[in-house]
Design an enzyme around this catalytic site. Sequence first.
Site, short mmCIF file in Angstrom:
data_model
loop_
_atom_site.label_atom_id
_atom_site.label_comp_id
_atom_site.label_asym_id
_atom_site.label_seq_id
_atom_site.Cartn_x
_atom_site.Cartn_y
_atom_site.Cartn_z
N HIS A 159 0.84 -1.21 0.00
CA HIS A 159 0.00 0.00 0.00
C HIS A 159 0.87 1.26 0.00
O HIS A 159 0.44 2.30 0.48
CB HIS A 159 -0.95 0.03 1.19
CG HIS A 159 -1.72 -1.26 1.39
ND1 HIS A 159 -2.96 -1.48 0.85
CD2 HIS A 159 -1.37 -2.41 2.02
CE1 HIS A 159 -3.37 -2.70 1.16
NE2 HIS A 159 -2.41 -3.29 1.87
N GLU A 299 9.08 7.99 -16.73
CA GLU A 299 7.70 8.40 -17.01
C GLU A 299 7.27 7.98 -18.41
O GLU A 299 6.14 7.54 -18.63
CB GLU A 299 7.56 9.91 -16.84
CG GLU A 299 7.72 10.34 -15.39
CD GLU A 299 7.83 11.85 -15.22
OE1 GLU A 299 7.56 12.32 -14.12
OE2 GLU A 299 8.20 12.54 -16.18
#
Length: 466
Positions: A159, A299
Site C-alpha cells: 500500500h 515516465e
Amino acid sequence: MAKPIQATWGGRFKSGPADLMLKFSESASFDRRLAPFDIIGSKAHSAMLAHVGLITARERDEIHAGLDEILADIRSGRFVWDSRLEDVHMNIEHALAKRIPAATKLHTARSRNDQVATDMRLFFKYACAALGVKVLGVQRALLAVADANRSVIIPGYTHLQRAQPVYASHHLFAWIEMLERDRTRLSTVADKANESPLGSGAVAGTTLPIDREFAARMLRFVDRRGRPRVTQNSMDAVADRDLFIEFASACALFGVHISRIAEDLIIWSSSEFRLVELPDEFCTGSSLMPQKRNPDACELLRGKAARLQGNLQTLLSLVKGLPMAYNRDLQEDKPPVFDSFDQSAICADVLEGTVRGMSFNRERCAAAASDPALLATDLADYLVSRGVPFREAHHAVGAVVALAERKGCAIPDLSNAEVNRLHPRFGTRWASVFDLDRALSMRKGTGMPGPSQIARQFGRWRKILR
Ligand code: ARG
C-alpha cells in the site's frame, strides 16, 4: 494479349484504382520492412516449384539471383518503392519482373494471403528472439546493480506504506522474475509462429502438385528433430491472426512490467524518498525551474505501456467478427505489431541504460530500513514462538505500536514493564527482535529475503542470465 492496368491483378478491370484509393490502400510504406522475410519466402517457394517441376532449375536460379540483387538494393537504399504497387510483395515481384522473364512464374501456386502469413511468421520468430535478447540485457543490468549493492537494506512496501525490511537485491530480483516471464512468453510465441502457412493459397490451396513440407524445411519451420511443421487448414492459415495478438499481448504485459519498475524508480528517486539517484543521461531538466531533475525516461516507460496496450486492443478489435477467411481489414494488423516491437525494443534499451546508471543512496536506505516499526510483525512472531496465538500476538503488538506512538518514542525504547503490562509473554528478550540483520537472517525459506536465500538467488540468476 491486352496489357493489364494493374500488372498483378488487373486482367478483369476496365479502369485502374483512383489515386485516392491507391493512397488509401497502400501498405508499402509500412510493410516494406518485411522485405527480407518476403524474399527468403520467395526463394523457398521458387526452390519448391523447381523441386516439383513447375519451373526449371535455371528459372529458379535466375529468380534467386534476382531476389538477392533486389535485397541488396533495398539494404543500400537504392530500391525505389512505389506505393501504387500496393505492398511489399508486389513491389518486389514487380522489380523482379523488370529483371527476368521467369519472374512471371514466381507467384505460381501462391497468393499474397499465404505469402503475408508466411512473412509475418518469419517476422515473429525474428522479433521474439530479438526482444528476448533486449529483455535479457535489462535483467543483466539489474543483476549487476543488485550485486553492487548486496548489503543495502530497504523497506519493502505494501500500500506504499513501509511494511517489512528486504535487501535491495530482493526487490531487484522481483523485477528480474517479472522479466523472466516476459522472455518465456516471447519464446512461446516464437514456438507457435514456427509453422509454415505457405501453400494455403488464397483460401483453398492449389490444384498444382506443390510440396509444402519442402518449403517449410527450407524456411526452418521445423521441429527440434528437423521435421517440417506446416499449418493444417488452408482457411485458418490465411485468416488466423492469433500470433499477432499473442505477440502484442506479450509486449503489452512487458509494458506493464516495465511501467511498474519505472514507477518504483520514480518513487524511490523522489525528494521524499531519495533511496536512489537516477542517471543524468536518462533525466531531463525543466525549462522553467532550474532546480528540477525529472525522471522522464521512467515516465515515458510508464506512458509507452499504455501505447502497447492500445496496440493489443487494436488487434483484438480488428479480428473480432471478421468472416472467414482473408479480408483486407487484416492489412491493418501490421502497424500495431511493428509499433509494439519497436517500442518494446527501445523501452528495453532505455530501461537497461537507466538501471545501469542508477545508484542507491546508502544512508537514506539505512535510515529508512532502520525504522523499528518494520519489525512489528517479527515481534508478533516472537510472541507466537512463546506460545501466544497469532491473533492475540498481533493485537498485543498493535497496542505496543500505539503506546510508542503516543509517547513519541521508538518501540525498542519502551521499557520491559510497559510492554509486559500489554502482554505478559513479552518477557525480557522482546527487544532483541529489533536487530535488523538478525531479523533478515531468520527469513530462510525459499523465496524469502534472508541472506542465505539472496545468495542462492544470485547463483541462480547468474546461471540463467549467463
Ligand atoms: N498487403 C496485404 C496485407 O497485408 C497482402 C495480402 C493482400 N491480399 C489480397 N487479397 N488483397 O494484408
